[in-house]
Design a protein around this motif. Structure first.
Motif, PDB file in Angstrom:
ATOM      1  N   VAL A  14       0.854  -1.185   0.000  1.00 43.98           N
ATOM      2  CA  VAL A  14       0.000   0.000   0.000  1.00 43.98           C
ATOM      3  C   VAL A  14       0.888   1.232   0.000  1.00 43.98           C
ATOM      4  O   VAL A  14       1.710   1.406   0.909  1.00 43.98           O
ATOM      5  CB  VAL A  14      -0.920   0.037   1.245  1.00 43.98           C
ATOM      6  N   ASN A  15       0.741   2.076  -1.044  1.00 50.80           N
ATOM      7  CA  ASN A  15       1.416   3.371  -1.044  1.00 50.80           C
ATOM      8  C   ASN A  15       0.561   4.334  -0.235  1.00 50.80           C
ATOM      9  O   ASN A  15      -0.607   4.566  -0.582  1.00 50.80           O
ATOM     10  CB  ASN A  15       1.588   3.907  -2.467  1.00 50.80           C
ATOM     11  N   LEU A  16       1.128   4.872   0.838  1.00 51.37           N
ATOM     12  CA  LEU A  16       0.377   5.801   1.675  1.00 51.37           C
ATOM     13  C   LEU A  16       0.383   7.185   1.048  1.00 51.37           C
ATOM     14  O   LEU A  16       1.327   7.543   0.334  1.00 51.37           O
ATOM     15  CB  LEU A  16       0.997   5.874   3.069  1.00 51.37           C
ATOM     16  N   PRO A  17      -0.657   7.987   1.306  1.00 47.27           N
ATOM     17  CA  PRO A  17      -0.605   9.385   0.869  1.00 47.27           C
ATOM     18  C   PRO A  17       0.637  10.044   1.486  1.00 47.27           C
ATOM     19  O   PRO A  17       1.031   9.715   2.615  1.00 47.27           O
ATOM     20  CB  PRO A  17      -1.883   9.996   1.454  1.00 47.27           C
ATOM     21  N   ASP A  18       1.276  10.933   0.725  1.00 53.83           N
ATOM     22  CA  ASP A  18       2.497  11.565   1.229  1.00 53.83           C
ATOM     23  C   ASP A  18       2.205  12.387   2.485  1.00 53.83           C
ATOM     24  O   ASP A  18       1.282  13.202   2.497  1.00 53.83           O
ATOM     25  CB  ASP A  18       3.135  12.463   0.173  1.00 53.83           C
ATOM     26  N   PRO A  19       2.995  12.165   3.541  1.00 51.68           N
ATOM     27  CA  PRO A  19       2.804  12.922   4.780  1.00 51.68           C
ATOM     28  C   PRO A  19       3.377  14.333   4.649  1.00 51.68           C
ATOM     29  O   PRO A  19       4.180  14.618   3.755  1.00 51.68           O
ATOM     30  CB  PRO A  19       3.590  12.107   5.808  1.00 51.68           C
ATOM     31  N   SER A  20       2.985  15.190   5.563  1.00 56.29           N
ATOM     32  CA  SER A  20       3.548  16.547   5.604  1.00 56.29           C
ATOM     33  C   SER A  20       4.776  16.591   6.504  1.00 56.29           C
ATOM     34  O   SER A  20       5.537  17.558   6.472  1.00 56.29           O
ATOM     35  CB  SER A  20       2.499  17.540   6.107  1.00 56.29           C
ATOM     36  N   MET A  21       5.000  15.514   7.293  1.00 61.32           N
ATOM     37  CA  MET A  21       6.119  15.501   8.226  1.00 61.32           C
ATOM     38  C   MET A  21       6.555  14.070   8.496  1.00 61.32           C
ATOM     39  O   MET A  21       5.725  13.195   8.695  1.00 61.32           O
ATOM     40  CB  MET A  21       5.688  16.171   9.534  1.00 61.32           C
ATOM     41  N   ILE A  22       7.873  13.841   8.449  1.00 61.36           N
ATOM     42  CA  ILE A  22       8.462  12.583   8.911  1.00 61.36           C
ATOM     43  C   ILE A  22       9.623  12.956   9.811  1.00 61.36           C
ATOM     44  O   ILE A  22      10.551  13.651   9.392  1.00 61.36           O
ATOM     45  CB  ILE A  22       8.980  11.708   7.748  1.00 61.36           C
ATOM     46  N   ASN A  23       9.564  12.516  11.063  1.00 62.98           N
ATOM     47  CA  ASN A  23      10.643  12.755  12.021  1.00 62.98           C
ATOM     48  C   ASN A  23      11.324  11.412  12.286  1.00 62.98           C
ATOM     49  O   ASN A  23      10.717  10.501  12.830  1.00 62.98           O
ATOM     50  CB  ASN A  23      10.089  13.353  13.316  1.00 62.98           C
ATOM     51  N   TRP A  24      12.597  11.298  11.891  1.00 65.99           N
ATOM     52  CA  TRP A  24      13.399  10.079  12.036  1.00 65.99           C
ATOM     53  C   TRP A  24      14.172  10.171  13.352  1.00 65.99           C
ATOM     54  O   TRP A  24      14.736  11.209  13.675  1.00 65.99           O
ATOM     55  CB  TRP A  24      14.356   9.991  10.861  1.00 65.99           C
TER      56      TRP A  24
END
Length: 119
Positions: A14-24
């Protein structure tokens, strides 16, 4: 390319909708041989390193939020993402927490006011 792709235990991708934030975040897992000796010298027994991803989306339609939440129902699943150290990688994650602040209606369409998930 989708920023986040989920591969479920069944093999479904499943390709998720692009997030506005990813914190690694990289977390050191410490063993029992960690502490401070009598002269104040610190020591630690690092037994592993784990990655945590905090991911956020802005307002989502019912269809988009359902796609995301239904993709992460397994206890563990693979996420393909862009890692700052290693480029595009696939790692196994579980969900630590998920939060949806509120629902609102605009032009007769239901939207969820954001979604935050910690993997």
């Amino acid at each position: 390319m989708a920023l986040l792709k989920i591969t479920k235990a069944s093999g479904t991708q499943v390709n998720l909708p692009d997030p506005s934030m990813i914190n690694w975040e990289e977390i050191e897992v410490l063993g029992s041989g960690t502490g401070t000796n009598q002269v104040g010298d610190g020591f630690k027994d690092v037994v592993n390193h784990k990655i945590s991803l905090q991911v956020g989306w802005p307002a989502l339609t019912q269809t988009n939020i359902s796609t995301i939440l239904n993709a992460i129902t397994d206890t563990y699943f693979d996420i393909t993402y862009i890692d700052p150290k290693n480029g595009t990688v696939t790692k196994t994650f579980g969900v630590e927490s998920k939060s949806v602040p509120m629902l609102f209606i605009k032009n007769n369409t239901a939207y969820w006011s954001g979604l935050s998930i910690i993997f």
